[in-house]
Design a protein around this motif. Structure first.
Motif, PDB file in Angstrom:
ATOM      1  N   MET A  69      -0.727   3.837  10.592  1.00 30.86           N
ATOM      2  CA  MET A  69       0.135   4.420  11.582  1.00 30.86           C
ATOM      3  C   MET A  69       1.379   3.778  12.022  1.00 30.86           C
ATOM      4  N   LEU A  70       1.333   2.543  11.509  1.00 28.95           N
ATOM      5  CA  LEU A  70       2.592   1.788  11.842  1.00 28.95           C
ATOM      6  C   LEU A  70       3.689   1.842  10.735  1.00 28.95           C
ATOM      7  N   GLU A  71       3.307   2.756   9.534  1.00 21.61           N
ATOM      8  CA  GLU A  71       4.095   2.856   8.458  1.00 21.61           C
ATOM      9  C   GLU A  71       4.834   4.105   8.539  1.00 21.61           C
ATOM     10  N   LYS A  72       6.120   4.005   8.022  1.00 24.18           N
ATOM     11  CA  LYS A  72       6.753   5.271   7.962  1.00 24.18           C
ATOM     12  C   LYS A  72       6.007   6.166   6.797  1.00 24.18           C
ATOM     13  N   PRO A  73       5.346   7.269   7.380  1.00 27.32           N
ATOM     14  CA  PRO A  73       4.605   8.050   5.923  1.00 27.32           C
ATOM     15  C   PRO A  73       5.576   8.546   4.993  1.00 27.32           C
ATOM     16  N   ALA A  74       5.090   8.596   3.757  1.00 24.33           N
ATOM     17  CA  ALA A  74       5.998   9.257   2.801  1.00 24.33           C
ATOM     18  C   ALA A  74       6.000  10.699   3.008  1.00 24.33           C
ATOM     19  N   ASN A 103       0.827  -1.172  -0.069  1.00 22.33           N
ATOM     20  CA  ASN A 103       0.050   0.203  -0.136  1.00 22.33           C
ATOM     21  C   ASN A 103       0.772   1.017  -0.109  1.00 22.33           C
ATOM     22  N   GLY A 104       2.018   1.137   0.588  1.00 25.80           N
ATOM     23  CA  GLY A 104       2.867   2.367   0.546  1.00 25.80           C
ATOM     24  C   GLY A 104       3.268   2.739  -0.687  1.00 25.80           C
ATOM     25  N   LEU A 150      -5.177  17.267   3.640  1.00 19.02           N
ATOM     26  CA  LEU A 150      -4.923  16.827   2.090  1.00 19.02           C
ATOM     27  C   LEU A 150      -3.603  16.958   2.155  1.00 19.02           C
ATOM     28  N   ALA A 151      -2.875  18.026   2.281  1.00 19.96           N
ATOM     29  CA  ALA A 151      -1.393  18.218   1.901  1.00 19.96           C
ATOM     30  C   ALA A 151      -0.577  17.165   2.939  1.00 19.96           C
ATOM     31  N   CYS A 152      -0.920  16.801   3.846  1.00 23.93           N
ATOM     32  CA  CYS A 152      -0.094  16.061   4.661  1.00 23.93           C
ATOM     33  C   CYS A 152      -0.515  14.332   4.433  1.00 23.93           C
ATOM     34  N   PHE A 188      -0.840  11.730  15.072  1.00 23.06           N
ATOM     35  CA  PHE A 188      -0.563  12.261  13.746  1.00 23.06           C
ATOM     36  C   PHE A 188       0.936  11.909  13.790  1.00 23.06           C
ATOM     37  N   LYS A 189       1.327  11.442  12.983  1.00 26.03           N
ATOM     38  CA  LYS A 189       2.902  11.321  12.378  1.00 26.03           C
ATOM     39  C   LYS A 189       3.138  12.156  11.357  1.00 26.03           C
ATOM     40  N   ASP A 190       4.108  13.280  11.687  1.00 32.32           N
ATOM     41  CA  ASP A 190       4.578  14.000  10.553  1.00 32.32           C
ATOM     42  C   ASP A 190       5.128  13.435   9.549  1.00 32.32           C
ATOM     43  N   PRO A 191       4.807  13.451   8.254  1.00 27.76           N
ATOM     44  CA  PRO A 191       5.270  12.659   7.194  1.00 27.76           C
ATOM     45  C   PRO A 191       6.764  13.430   6.855  1.00 27.76           C
ATOM     46  N   ASN A 192       7.156  14.411   7.257  1.00 25.77           N
ATOM     47  CA  ASN A 192       8.446  14.785   6.902  1.00 25.77           C
ATOM     48  C   ASN A 192       9.449  14.865   8.205  1.00 25.77           C
TER      49      ASN A 192
END
Lengths: 448, 576
Positions: A248-253, A33-34, A291-293, A188-192
């Protein structure tokens, strides 16, 4: 391979904590999915709806000119700066086909669910078919943290035009503080962010949900036939939550435009115009940043309910009542007090477009990578007309939608708009709608 | 016999036909005319039933479907409080309720759990469970202690989850459910090296289960023929009807031991529940639903016009009406119909300012004192209480006779009013500042010139206009825009001069008492009355009259009836 590497890395990290990786976790990391979210991948397309109550004055709203470079009548002036990103659709009707014209309800569901409803009125009721946002969310939103976000601006969470079949709405967030906490709270996990550490508590939560699924079979055998869909809905919602936890367990892009919003102050809630617009701005800021995040790809904003109870703070009479009771000013040819709300509604829509267009993504903006379907339940609310419903589609779907035109439906069902949107967003559907609203003709002029 | 006739005269007809007037939305326009005829008493003369001298026997019903009802917000919170104690905090937002067929209780049989709604249930389950298993509470929550706090103790976990599982699911856990919960708790104990964390996860699983969030009814064969609710489902229906709460341990025990199914078993439990102080909260919950008091949430009025209105006043208005109702019906065992005429109420200082009644300082700001309206107050009966008069979420700046009349028809007389028709030009209806049409009556007269409008407005407006002596928050007035208000009209063919005399007619109308019977029954079974239940409704209405319209007796009659627990043969889930 990237996924495998990440999975190994995570396993290593988890082994160091008190929690060992369970099977559900493995499933999530194996399904790829990632990929779409990985750095360098195409920017996702988003979808939203924006609803305002009690329609327009068509002589002051519908452009005369058809095609590109359409003229802006008084009520459409606010969208001027984004004209080449907005498609105006007129002449698309709610066709009843023998079904009742339920005041302030039929028109909502015609465009959003592709069918004239059988029960309801005055801004709420039931639908036999799911609304378009849920269909789109099932397709493009399934792998984001929130499948969709529902938002209403008058303080009432029951104001929502996002529904699966039945009488239950997907309730709206009405309080900017609550919406903030839901999106940008501790989960919330900050994607950056440079570091990512999966939270072991999330896996325990997943195991709870996975266990509850054992209740399903016995329940389906117990409840009556008509209630099975409701049992199913419960488990569909549960699976959405599981996916949310999986995310939430995956490192966000990384998301280049993601800026974590500041928590808004405690707002006043209520149906006056001034308060609703203030809240619209706060809520829309949060939705745009969600949306942006990459927290969601689908949103629904209702400025008011369909039989709009918005009123100006210095006036006792609400918009809906005004449409029916205010005399037409013979000099100008319309109801001035009602028209205030119509004009201001378009201004408010334009503020959403402004916010979306201000978010730069790749070579374009968030608005360019979106489709926002904006509509109202009536053309002329004064007499509940549902011919030529006011419809706009903002955005370009990443270049798949030819924007900036005024197109005329000549009495075709407004479900053609929804069918076109679904096709452009990549849903595998060749016909949509039911009864007299059924159509298999997309609006080819907008398909790039 | 006189009472019996009364119950089944005039108004019984519209009530019987009530749901036939407007079947769905079809023919809304037509329905206006027809309904108007029936409601205004201009239809064919109703026939009274011939009274018989034989003791009435409860007529058999076809039975209804098994229901699958979501717990309301208050039922959810009360369950948590009853099971785990009042200090447990219940966080999060609940999906909005839906009103169907006049009741939220029916809506609960129709609603589903949305994705964001589920998010909230999951959150609640975690947070409640964490509080129950918090270190300072464990001792009270658990009746056993693990051998070691770091390892799994199956017998203790079984005791814990079995105890709370039965209370939460309102029946014992099945062997499979128990095995699943134990398995999960064991796994979580191993992962966290903490027995209590394991129990916390196991309990959260029960709390987020649809078997707790919904009331899941099951059926069994009725030895007398047909199908009926099983004992636990019956216990649950009874308990929610009478207490608006899940069955307590004693009621569950009666279901388990078979005592509930012994002759007189249901009656014994029902009498126990009615005798309990908790019965009051059950009656209160019913009337809060029947009076549509959910509309008080977020109710606001224009501050410039109604400076007296505050959210506290809205709360007090609601409290006053419910207190008045419960005191009259439960404490004083009064006649239901006299709710419309009683002068007795309660008042506090906040409402005193609205009613222009001095309230003893000693009562304190929130203190309630009994009060009897005198002739100078111009009020008696529930329709003159602020809790009825201000309850209009659609108009913030004025009173709406149409909305008020519609509320009386739909909520108190069980007579649905059609929606306004489409494609009608309302431009003739002028605004309040209009100098020609000074009163609401003048403005609404315009509707009567339009035959499409006239039908339905003839149903609602006369009743609403009777209340025009009270403004949108319930303040008394004699004039609007300088013109004298005329509050007279006719109801079921009889003339009244104002809302007080209208309420006398309402009191004497069979529609009023029949509606209470119908609503209380529908509230209990969670669905609209079916055609097969009409004879039963008539039977129960007769009983209500024989019980001198005492509401606790009506609740008892419903809870102990066969109809209440009958399950239609064709309504059983097929077991494929």
């Amino acid at each position: 391979m990237a996924d495998l590497t990440r999975r190994r890395a995570l396993k290593g990290m988890l082994a160091g904590s008190a929690v060992t990786v369970g099977l559900p976790l493995l499933d999530y990391f194996l399904d790829g999915n990632g990929e779409a979210m990985a750095a360098g991948a195409p920017i996702p397309t988003r979808f939203g709806t924006w609803f305002w109550g009690c329609g327009i004055n068509q002589a002051r709203w519908i452009p005369d000119k058809i095609g590109t470079d359409y003229d802006l009548k008084a009520e459409l002036v606010p969208i001027g700066p984004y004209k080449d990103k907005v498609t105006v659709l007129s002449g698309f009707n709610c066709i009843l086909g023998g079904r009742p014209n339920l005041p302030h309800w039929s028109g909502v569901m015609a465009t959003f669910a592709g069918a004239a409803p059988l029960r309801g009125g005055m801004g709420s009721g039931s639908t036999d078919y799911p609304t378009i946002d849920t269909l789109v969310a099932d397709s493009i939103g399934a792998n984001s943290r929130f499948r969709s976000l529902e938002i209403a601006c008058t303080g009432n969470p029951g104001v929502s035009y996002s529904m699966r079949a039945g009488a239950t709405v997907n309730p709206s967030e009405v309080d900017p503080v609550n919406l903030y906490k839901r999106i940008f709270g501790p989960e919330f996990k900050d994607p950056n962010a440079a570091e990512f550490k999966p939270d072991p508590a999330i896996m325990l939560r997943q195991s709870v949900l996975s266990s509850i699924k054992d209740d399903r079979d016995a329940l389906m055998k117990t409840v009556g036939a008509s209630d099975r869909a409701r049992v199913d809905q419960y488990f569909t919602s549960l699976r959405q939550m599981e996916q949310q936890l999986g995310q939430m367990l995956e490192k966000p892009a990384p998301a280049e435009a993601c800026l974590v919003a500041k928590e808004p102050g405690k707002p006043e809630l209520g149906p006056t115009w001034e308060i609703a617009v203030k809240n619209h701005d706060l809520l829309a800021d949060l939705a745009v940043m969600a949306l942006a995040c990459n927290q969601t790809r689908v949103f629904n904003i209702a400025l008011s309910n369909a039989a709009s109870n918005l009123r100006r703070s210095d006036s006792p009479i609400a918009f809906h009542e005004l449409t029916h009771e205010e005399p037409i000013d013979e000099k100008v040819g319309y109801q001035p007090k009602s028209t205030f709300f119509m004009e201001k509604s378009m201004e408010t829509f334009a503020t959403l477009l402004k916010k979306m267009d201000a978010v730069k993504e790749g070579n374009g903006t968030l608005l360019d990578h979106s489709l926002v379907l904006a509509t109202s339940e009536s053309n002329y609310a004064k007499i509940h007309t549902i011919d030529s419903l006011p419809i706009m589609v903002a955005g370009k779907a990443g270049g798949k939608w030819k924007s900036g035109q005024h197109l005329v439906g000549k009495g075709d069902p407004s479900s053609r708009v929804g069918l076109t949107i679904q096709q452009v967003l990549g849903l595998s559907v060749d016909s949509w709608g039911s009864g007299a609203m059924q159509t298999s003709r997309p609006i080819s002029e907008v398909i790039a | 016999m006189v009472l019996r006739r009364l119950a089944l005269s005039a108004g019984a007809r519209p009530n019987r036909l009530g749901r036939g007037w407007i079947s769905g939305a079809a023919g809304v326009v037509l329905a206006g005319g027809i309904a108007a005829g029936a409601l205004l008493g201009t239809g064919p003369a109703p026939t009274a039933y011939a009274a018989t001298d034989a003791a009435p026997v409860e007529p058999a019903t076809g039975g209804g479907p098994l229901s699958f009802r979501r717990l309301s917000e208050s039922q959810y919170k009360r369950s948590i409080e009853d099971i785990f104690g009042a200090t447990i905090k219940v966080p999060g937002r609940f999906d909005p309720p839906v009103r169907e067929g006049g009741l939220l209780a029916i809506g609960e049989s129709k609603v589903a759990v949305s994705a964001s709604g589920f998010e909230q249930y999951e959150l609640r389950a975690r947070e409640i469970s964490a509080q129950v298993l918090a270190e300072d509470r464990r001792k009270t929550s658990l009746s056993c202690a693990p051998r070691a706090p770091t390892s799994f103790d199956k017998p203790c976990a079984t005791t814990f989850l079995g105890h709370y599982g039965r209370l939460l699911f309102r029946r014992p856990l099945s062997a499979q459910e128990m095995a699943t919960a134990i398995g999960l708790a064991g796994e979580a104990t191993v992962k966290s090296q903490n027995f209590y964390k394991g129990l916390e996860i196991g309990l959260a699983r029960l709390l987020a289960s649809p078997n707790f969030i919904f009331r899941v009814e099951r059926s069994e064969r009725d030895p007398a023929g047909g199908q009926r609710l099983d004992a636990y489902s019956l216990a649950t229906r009874i308990s929610f009807l009478l207490w608006n709460a899940a069955p307590d341990a004693e009621l569950l025990d009666a279901a388990a031991s078979g005592a509930l199914r012994q002759p007189g078993g249901v009656e014994r439990q029902v009498d126990r529940l009615i005798a309990s102080p908790r019965f009051t909260q059950g009656v209160r919950a019913f009337f809060a639903d029947m009076f549509a008091y959910d509309q008080f949430d977020g109710l606001s009025k224009d501050q410039a016009i109604y400076p007296k209105f505050t959210s506290q006043m809205a709360k007090d208005a609601q409290e006053q009406a419910l207190r008045t109702t419960v005191e009259h019906l439960v404490t004083n065992k009064g006649d239901y119909r006299e709710l419309f005429t009683t002068r007795n109420t309660f008042i506090n200082r906040n409402l005193g300012s609205l009613y222009k009644v001095p309230v003893d300082e000693a009562a304190g700001l929130d203190g309630w004192v009994p009060y009897t309206f005198g002739p100078q107050d111009g009020r008696s009966g529930i329709l003159t209480l602020a809790g009825f008069l201000m309850l209009d979420p659609t108009h913030e700046g004025r009173s709406s006779p149409t909305i008020r009349g519609k509320a009386v028809r739909e909520l108190l007389l069980c007579q649905p009013v059609p929606l306004p028709p489409p494609n009608v030009d309302f431009s003739a209806v002028q605004n309040t500042a209009d100098q020609v049409h000074k009163t609401a009556r003048d403005r609404l007269m315009v509707h009567q010139q339009n035959p499409v409008c006239a039908g339905c407005h003839a149903i609602t407006d006369p009743i609403g206009l009777a209340m025009e002596n009270f403004d949108a928050v319930g303040d008394f007035r004699t004039h609007e825009n300088g013109a004298l208000i005329d509050a007279s009209g006719t109801f079921e063919g009889k003339a009244y001069k104002d809302v007080i005399s209208l309420q006398t007619l309402l009191r004497d109308s069979a529609s009023t008492s029949n509606c209470a019977v119908q609503r209380a029954y529908e509230y209990g079974v969670g669905r609209p009355l079916t055609n097969g239940e009409q004879p039963w409704l008539e039977f129960a209405a007769m009983g209500f009259a024989e019980d001198r319209y005492q509401f606790p007796a009506l609740m008892r009659r419903i809870a102990t009836s066969k109809a209440f627990q009958a399950v239609g043969a064709d309504r059983i889930a097929s077991r494929e």
